[in-house]
Scaffold this active site. Structure first.
Site, PDB file in Angstrom:
ATOM      1  N   GLU A 157      -9.385  -9.677   9.243  1.00 45.05           N
ATOM      2  CA  GLU A 157      -8.492 -10.823   9.316  1.00 45.05           C
ATOM      3  C   GLU A 157      -7.888 -10.180  10.471  1.00 45.05           C
ATOM      4  OE1 GLU A 157      -3.559 -11.245   8.214  1.00 45.05           O
ATOM      5  OE2 GLU A 157      -4.219  -9.601   8.729  1.00 45.05           O
ATOM      6  N   ASP A 185      -7.080  -5.653   7.008  1.00 45.99           N
ATOM      7  CA  ASP A 185      -5.577  -5.615   7.474  1.00 45.99           C
ATOM      8  C   ASP A 185      -5.263  -6.075   8.701  1.00 45.99           C
ATOM      9  OD1 ASP A 185      -3.168  -8.151   6.164  1.00 45.99           O
ATOM     10  OD2 ASP A 185      -2.268  -6.142   7.006  1.00 45.99           O
TER      11      ASP A 185
END
Length: 564
Positions: free
Chosen positions: A263, A221
């Site tokens: 991401e 992330d």
């Protein structure tokens, strides 16, 4: 190809090469399915989805054609950011079960040849994490240097504020510590200090803990924001890439075949850097620049947004792969578009201000497309044939709706709708105990939109999508081929070749809500015969003249070109 034609496809369907693929680059052939554990299936009747419930639903996921599940964060957390605020990296949130439940889920998934990747949040922790509690209490604690502190809240002033709706600064004063701490997201998510080598060691230990249990990889992330440097925007810094290489080398050495998916919501020239120039950072990156342009092309009935962005994607290493998606657990991000394009998307897709959040639109796929089945089908034709591995978001395969009256992004994280029974078959608990109310509106309510109902109707979107996935998996060119656009004069039709070795696929997508004809220059393939992969019917042989094809509204064709 219309939905009715695909629905009547009767050729025997198999799982194809992917179910038994044990190659190191297995991710290139994967179909991903994003699961919100709390919202998928409740196995212990407490109103919250858990690993017991998810394990029971694995056969459904297998039947869908999926071969890799991506799980949103399942760690202990105060859930102020739905688990992305991690309080303990080494356990499972009690609402979702135990480590034993997770291990049993993983075992059964692997028995079905389904791989599992989970979110790994490395940029920040929760303010409730024991590391941060120790850091703020004692300036001499070894954890103090796990975070970024300052007496001067004007440092790194060139860094943008990402959550403009809720945050006014990237610094927050902590009265216990007597200093400001740095955060790129919510103020309850203090950023980790990557200048501290012990932070690296800690995060590698976290990766080892889960990979030793048999996990197949991580979706990492918020990777662009790891380091800070004065005079920069604190994104995509060289030191961030150094850590990415370190993480990749570590998992490649200790756990070969592990997937690292980045991401990185950045412009093409920045996001491709996360593959590494030598293919030594991430195996995959989300294609954030392409995603909003697929919606733009369908609404404008113009191939230019999709074609332009793909032609402007820099070349990626041979061991790398893009990850394509239409929707996910967050808002439809509009960060990687121009201001003019963003205004257009808001006008077309978010007329109610409640549909907007940050720089994006918080809607599920079907309501976003106003329940237009044909338009949603053409989007899936693009998703499954453009270069990359596709990700499906739970519930989109049955046409679930959303609830824009719920706060934050909770409106697209409602319980999965399994049946028309109480609580949509998600839970046996009292309805008032559900972590989130089920969708019950007249159009998308669970009484009509559910897995049980969709499974019974041969022409449902669920069954249509299952067949499309099975057909897609038969042709390796869709997963690994090079894409060559053909640029016909009719801009409402996007046509391209997917070529891998001797396998040549021709894709024709009508982006318009009206019937269209298209003349395609196919002289290089004179003598080839296009075979419609849905019916196995041959079309007229290609010659020297332009090849003429007509498409119904939002219709599409997938052809295999065969010699002779």
């Amino acid at each position: 190809m219309s939905s009715s034609e695909i629905s009547t496809f009767t050729q025997e369907d198999g799982d194809g090469r992917i179910a038994t693929n044990r190659e190191p680059d297995w991710y290139k052939d994967a179909i991903f399915y994003e699961v919100y554990v709390r919202g998928f299936a409740d196995g212990n009747a407490d109103g919250i989805g858990d690993f017991i419930g998810l394990t029971e639903k694995l056969p459904y996921i297998k039947e869908l054609g999926v071969n890799c599940i991506w799980l949103l964060p399942m760690y202990p957390s105060p859930l102020r950011d739905d688990g992305y605020d991690i309080a303990d990296y080494y356990n499972i949130h009690p609402d979702m079960g135990t480590l034993g439940d997770f291990e049993e889920f993983l075992r059964q998934a692997h028995e079905l040849d389904i791989r599992v990747v989970v979110d790994l949040v490395v940029n920040h922790t929760s303010s409730e994490c024991e590391w941060f509690k120790a850091a703020r209490q004692d300036p001499n604690s070894p954890y103090r240097d796990y975070y970024v502190w300052s007496d001067d809240p004007t440092r790194y002033s060139d860094a943008r504020i990402i959550f403009l709706d809720t945050e006014t600064s990237n610094w927050t004063f902590d009265p216990v510590a007597g200093q400001h701490y740095w955060h790129r997201f919510f103020s309850h998510q203090p950023d980790l200090n990557f200048e501290n080598p012990k932070v690296h060691e800690e995060l590698l230990k976290v990766a080892d803990f889960w990979l030793e249990k048999g996990l197949d990889g991580f979706r990492v992330d918020a990777i662009p924001y790891l380091y800070e440097e004065e005079g920069t925007n604190c994104e995509n810094l060289p030191k961030t890439h150094e850590f990415c290489k370190k993480l990749r080398e570590h998992v490649d050495r200790k756990f070969p075949g592990t997937l690292l998916l980045a991401e990185a919501n950045q412009w093409p020239e920045d996001v491709v850097e996360y593959f590494g120039k030598e293919g030594d950072e991430f195996h995959m990156c989300f294609n954030f620049p392409l995603m909003p342009r697929m919606f733009m092309s369908v609404r404008r009935e113009d191939r230019k947004p999709v074609e332009d962005i793909i032609l402007n994607l820099p070349k990626i290493p041979p061991n790398a792969q893009w990850c394509q998606f239409l929707r996910n657990h967050d808002e439809l991000s509009l960060e990687m578009v121009t201001d003019e394009e963003r205004d257009y998307m808001y006008t077309e897709y978010a007329r109610d201000p409640r549909m907007k959040i940050n720089l994006g639109i918080r809607r599920r796929l079907f309501p976003l497309m106003e329940n237009n089945r044909r338009a949603i089908e053409i989007l899936h034709s693009l998703l499954l044939t453009l270069p990359g591995s596709p990700i499906l978001y739970y519930g989109d395969e049955i046409g679930m709706g959303d609830n824009i009256y719920l706060g934050d992004r909770n409106g697209v994280r409602t319980p999965m709708q399994w049946t028309g029974d109480r609580n949509a078959g998600f839970s046996r608990s009292d309805p008032s105990r559900l972590y989130c109310p089920v969708i019950a509106d007249p159009v998308y309510g669970f009484q009509g939109v559910n897995v049980e109902s969709a499974s019974r109707h041969e022409s449902s979107f669920l069954n249509w999508l299952k067949r499309l996935i099975r057909i897609r998996k038969r042709y390796i060119a869709f997963a690994r081929g090079e894409v060559h656009f053909l640029h016909p004069a009719n801009h409402r039709v996007i046509t391209y070749l997917c070529i891998h070795g001797d396998e040549i696929m021709l894709v024709i997508n009508n982006l318009s809500r009206f019937s269209q004809y298209v003349e395609i220059d196919m002289r290089d393939f004179a003598g080839y015969t296009p075979i419609d992969v849905f019916s196995s019917n041959p079309f007229p042989q290609i010659g020297e003249l332009p090849y003429l094809v007509t498409c119904g509204p939002h219709g599409f064709y997938w052809f295999k070109l065969e010699k002779g």
